[in-house]
Design a protein around this motif. Structure first.
Motif, PDB file in Angstrom:
ATOM      1  N   LYS A   9      33.399  40.441  44.481  1.00  0.00           N
ATOM      2  CA  LYS A   9      34.881  40.139  44.490  1.00  0.00           C
ATOM      3  C   LYS A   9      35.734  41.090  45.270  1.00  0.00           C
ATOM      4  CE  LYS A   9      36.631  38.198  40.885  1.00  0.00           C
ATOM      5  NZ  LYS A   9      37.435  37.871  39.473  1.00  0.00           N
ATOM      6  N   SER A  10      36.483  40.714  46.141  1.00  0.00           N
ATOM      7  CA  SER A  10      37.378  41.474  46.914  1.00  0.00           C
ATOM      8  C   SER A  10      38.103  42.559  45.959  1.00  0.00           C
ATOM      9  CB  SER A  10      38.232  40.716  47.565  1.00  0.00           C
ATOM     10  OG  SER A  10      39.429  41.525  48.244  1.00  0.00           O
ATOM     11  N   TYR A  12      40.976  43.570  46.318  1.00  0.00           N
ATOM     12  CA  TYR A  12      42.345  43.000  46.417  1.00  0.00           C
ATOM     13  C   TYR A  12      42.353  41.940  45.242  1.00  0.00           C
ATOM     14  CZ  TYR A  12      43.280  46.119  50.227  1.00  0.00           C
ATOM     15  OH  TYR A  12      43.456  46.874  51.099  1.00  0.00           O
ATOM     16  N   SER A  13      41.532  41.430  44.907  1.00  0.00           N
ATOM     17  CA  SER A  13      41.529  40.488  43.667  1.00  0.00           C
ATOM     18  C   SER A  13      41.329  41.003  42.320  1.00  0.00           C
ATOM     19  CB  SER A  13      40.297  39.505  43.739  1.00  0.00           C
ATOM     20  OG  SER A  13      40.375  38.835  45.094  1.00  0.00           O
ATOM     21  N   SER A  14      42.432  40.404  41.531  1.00  0.00           N
ATOM     22  CA  SER A  14      42.363  40.948  40.048  1.00  0.00           C
ATOM     23  C   SER A  14      41.517  40.112  39.231  1.00  0.00           C
ATOM     24  CB  SER A  14      43.733  41.276  39.633  1.00  0.00           C
ATOM     25  OG  SER A  14      44.364  39.838  39.483  1.00  0.00           O
ATOM     26  N   ASN A  15      41.149  40.266  38.078  1.00  0.00           N
ATOM     27  CA  ASN A  15      40.516  39.441  37.044  1.00  0.00           C
ATOM     28  C   ASN A  15      41.461  38.381  36.390  1.00  0.00           C
ATOM     29  OD1 ASN A  15      38.036  40.593  37.624  1.00  0.00           O
ATOM     30  ND2 ASN A  15      38.436  42.173  36.025  1.00  0.00           N
ATOM     31  N   ASP A  19      44.426  34.088  42.412  1.00  0.00           N
ATOM     32  CA  ASP A  19      44.100  34.242  43.778  1.00  0.00           C
ATOM     33  C   ASP A  19      42.929  35.495  43.927  1.00  0.00           C
ATOM     34  OD1 ASP A  19      45.832  32.669  44.776  1.00  0.00           O
ATOM     35  OD2 ASP A  19      47.325  34.466  44.885  1.00  0.00           O
ATOM     36  N   CYS A  20      41.321  34.601  43.766  1.00  0.00           N
ATOM     37  CA  CYS A  20      40.280  35.691  43.799  1.00  0.00           C
ATOM     38  C   CYS A  20      39.513  35.281  45.144  1.00  0.00           C
ATOM     39  CB  CYS A  20      39.661  35.549  42.451  1.00  0.00           C
ATOM     40  SG  CYS A  20      40.683  36.196  41.238  1.00  0.00           S
ATOM     41  N   GLU A  22      35.835  36.180  46.963  1.00  0.00           N
ATOM     42  CA  GLU A  22      34.499  36.518  46.712  1.00  0.00           C
ATOM     43  C   GLU A  22      33.764  36.632  48.202  1.00  0.00           C
ATOM     44  OE1 GLU A  22      32.927  35.816  42.497  1.00  0.00           O
ATOM     45  OE2 GLU A  22      32.274  34.557  43.786  1.00  0.00           O
ATOM     46  N   ASP A  37      36.132  31.115  47.465  1.00  0.00           N
ATOM     47  CA  ASP A  37      36.963  31.051  46.273  1.00  0.00           C
ATOM     48  C   ASP A  37      36.459  31.259  44.891  1.00  0.00           C
ATOM     49  OD1 ASP A  37      38.958  30.920  44.507  1.00  0.00           O
ATOM     50  OD2 ASP A  37      39.654  28.922  45.225  1.00  0.00           O
ATOM     51  N   SER A  38      36.616  32.347  44.382  1.00  0.00           N
ATOM     52  CA  SER A  38      35.519  32.679  42.965  1.00  0.00           C
ATOM     53  C   SER A  38      36.193  31.529  41.924  1.00  0.00           C
ATOM     54  CB  SER A  38      36.170  34.101  42.349  1.00  0.00           C
ATOM     55  OG  SER A  38      37.520  34.144  41.959  1.00  0.00           O
ATOM     56  N   LYS A  39      37.271  30.849  42.265  1.00  0.00           N
ATOM     57  CA  LYS A  39      37.407  29.723  40.995  1.00  0.00           C
ATOM     58  C   LYS A  39      37.021  28.772  41.379  1.00  0.00           C
ATOM     59  CE  LYS A  39      40.664  32.489  38.979  1.00  0.00           C
ATOM     60  NZ  LYS A  39      40.136  33.894  38.377  1.00  0.00           N
TER      61      LYS A  39
END
Length: 63
Positions: A9-10, A12-15, A19-20, A22, A37-39
């Motif tokens: 995961k970047s 800059y991405s939060s859990n 907006d995530c 990878e 997109d992690s989602k």
């Protein structure tokens, strides 16, 4: 031989956020930076050559 990508995961991405991003580094005969997109892990993915990725990072750092 099958090489599985190792996604991370970047920073800059939060859990918690929607907006995530990878990324994975492909080291096959066609090296590339892979983005997804992690989602939506089965959705569309982008692939950048080393040079294109470096240019993208340079551009984003300037703007």
């Amino acid at each position: 031989m099958t090489t599985e990508l190792v996604w991370f995961k970047s920073s800059y991405s939060s859990n918690d956020g929607p907006d995530c991003l990878e990324a994975a580094i492909s080291t096959t005969s066609h090296p590339a930076i892979r983005i997804r997109d992690s989602k939506n892990k089965d959705g569309a993915r982008l692939a950048f050559s080393d040079g294109a990725w470096s240019e993208f990072l340079r551009f984003t750092a300037e703007n």
